[in-house]
Design an enzyme around this catalytic site. Structure first.
Site, PDB file in Angstrom:
ATOM      1  N   HIS A   1      24.450   8.871 -57.263  1.00 58.02           N
ATOM      2  CA  HIS A   1      25.644   9.211 -56.468  1.00 58.02           C
ATOM      3  C   HIS A   1      26.315  10.440 -57.062  1.00 58.02           C
ATOM      4  O   HIS A   1      26.034  10.839 -58.192  1.00 58.02           O
ATOM      5  CB  HIS A   1      26.621   8.028 -56.470  1.00 58.02           C
ATOM      6  N   GLY A   2      27.214  11.036 -56.281  1.00 59.18           N
ATOM      7  CA  GLY A   2      27.974  12.173 -56.793  1.00 59.18           C
ATOM      8  C   GLY A   2      27.068  13.341 -57.153  1.00 59.18           C
ATOM      9  O   GLY A   2      27.330  14.085 -58.103  1.00 59.18           O
TER      10      GLY A   2
ATOM     11  N   ASP B   1      27.762   3.584 -46.297  1.00 59.00           N
ATOM     12  CA  ASP B   1      27.915   4.013 -47.685  1.00 59.00           C
ATOM     13  C   ASP B   1      29.240   3.512 -48.287  1.00 59.00           C
ATOM     14  O   ASP B   1      30.285   3.559 -47.633  1.00 59.00           O
ATOM     15  CB  ASP B   1      27.885   5.553 -47.696  1.00 59.00           C
TER      16      ASP B   1
ATOM     17  N   THR C   1      29.739  16.255 -50.805  1.00 56.42           N
ATOM     18  CA  THR C   1      30.705  17.346 -50.996  1.00 56.42           C
ATOM     19  C   THR C   1      30.042  18.729 -50.892  1.00 56.42           C
ATOM     20  O   THR C   1      30.611  19.654 -50.293  1.00 56.42           O
ATOM     21  CB  THR C   1      31.387  17.187 -52.370  1.00 56.42           C
TER      22      THR C   1
HETATM   23  O1  G3H Z   1      27.897   8.258 -51.716  1.00 52.10           O
HETATM   24  C1  G3H Z   1      28.007   9.495 -51.553  1.00 52.10           C
HETATM   25  C2  G3H Z   1      27.796  10.376 -52.638  1.00 52.10           C
HETATM   26  O2  G3H Z   1      27.748   9.763 -53.860  1.00 52.10           O
HETATM   27  C3  G3H Z   1      28.222  11.764 -52.510  1.00 52.10           C
HETATM   28  O3  G3H Z   1      28.943  12.273 -53.626  1.00 52.10           O
HETATM   29  O4  G3H Z   1      30.304  14.019 -52.535  1.00 52.10           O
HETATM   30  O5  G3H Z   1      29.945  14.004 -54.956  1.00 52.10           O
HETATM   31  O6  G3H Z   1      28.069  14.544 -53.440  1.00 52.10           O
HETATM   32  P1  G3H Z   1      29.342  13.800 -53.632  1.00 52.10           P
HETATM   33 ZN    ZN Z   2      28.708   7.741 -53.822  1.00 58.17          ZN
END
Ligand code: G3H
Ligand code: ZN
Length: 272
Positions: free
Chosen positions: A198-199, A76, A223
């Site tokens: 993502h995120g 990743d 996260t």
């Molecule tokens: O690539 C990993 C993710 O985009 C995770 O993002 O920690 O905000 O869930 P996050």
């Molecule tokens: Zn990410």
């Protein structure tokens, strides 16, 4: 090519980050309990934490290979092209080259080079266009990927999946991000390859399902599961100041991540 382990079904597949061995164990146990496929991601940041890719990668790969469901091993947010070569040689199913910090022309050139390399290994490649902020403390929920640019980018590079900026930001600890669902639908319509969100820790349950219905096919969450893991450890340690054996406080934390993984996978598959 898209790995046969990337089985989206009617919804999306969950991609969750492995930092410690116990994450890999919990993610696979959760996927087995939900009877759904899962993607186990090791980020370049996690590799930096461990100092090298191989030990955590081989441990995660062993867990993935003995899973009763399809469990893909994915690198990743790799900006380091040498790290991608290492992952290919170790037998990863998929890698993400992250050239989102580059300007458009540089991102096209580098993404195409990595896509050609991955194709020679029959490995799936994901790239990012339109930076999803937050990884290095930069909070950029306002970033947006332009549909016409995304279509041209995919055609010029030959990548298998595209990560797009639609309102999320990495490492949010509250689930109140505001997503641009019309943009997701427009991107899904124009781009021609599966889209990656993502995120996603910052997105509520209802909006995760709405994003999947609008066209997201791979949903990255890290996260939020770290939150679940650490909350459990915090409460175990707070309730017993004599606790010193890590197994005593990591066992319930790992179980909590297993339960939440199963719940998220069902949610993303749109089966609930
Ligand atoms: O690539 C990993 C993710 O985009 C995770 O993002 O920690 O905000 O869930 P996050
Ligand atoms: Zn990410």
């Amino acid at each position: 090519m898209l790995s046969p382990k990337f089985q989206f079904g009617a919804g999306a597949i969950g991609a969750f980050n492995v930092i410690l061995l116990e994450h890999a164990e919990a993610l696979v146990a959760g996927a087995e309990s939900a009877q759904l496929p899962v993607i186990l991601q090791i980020s370049q940041n996690a590799v930096s934490y461990h100092g090298s890719l191989k030990p955590i990668a081989l441990a995660t790969q062993a867990i993935a290979q003995s899973a009763a469901i399809p469990a893909a091993l994915h690198l990743d947010h790799a900006e380091d092209q040498e790290l991608i070569r290492q992952a290919l040689d170790l037998g990863f199913d998929s890698v993400m080259f992250d050239g989102s910090h580059l300007d458009y022309a540089e991102n096209v050139a580098a993404s195409k080079k990595m896509a050609d390399l991955c194709k020679s290994y029959n490995v799936t490649i994901e790239v990012e266009l339109g930076e999803v902020g937050g990884k290095d403390g930069v909070h950029a929920p306002g970033a947006r990927t332009k549909p016409a640019e995304a279509k041209a980018f995919v055609e010029a590079t030959g990548v298998d999946l595209l990560a797009v900026a639609v309102g999320t930001s990495h490492a949010m600890t509250t689930r109140d991000a505001t997503l641009d669902f019309d943009l997701i639908a427009e991107l899904a319509e124009s781009v021609g390859v599966p889209l990656v969100l993502h995120g996603s820790s910052g997105v509520s349950d209802a909006d995760l399902q709405r994003a999947v219905r609008a066209g997201m096919r791979k949903v990255n969450i890290a996260t939020h599961l770290n939150h679940v893991f650490t909350d459990s450890i915090r409460s175990s340690l707070a309730s017993d100041s004599a606790l010193v054996d890590p197994r005593k406080y990591i066992t319930p934390a790992r179980s909590a991540v297993t339960t939440e993984t199963a719940r998220l996978l069902r949610l993303l598959s749109l089966s609930v």
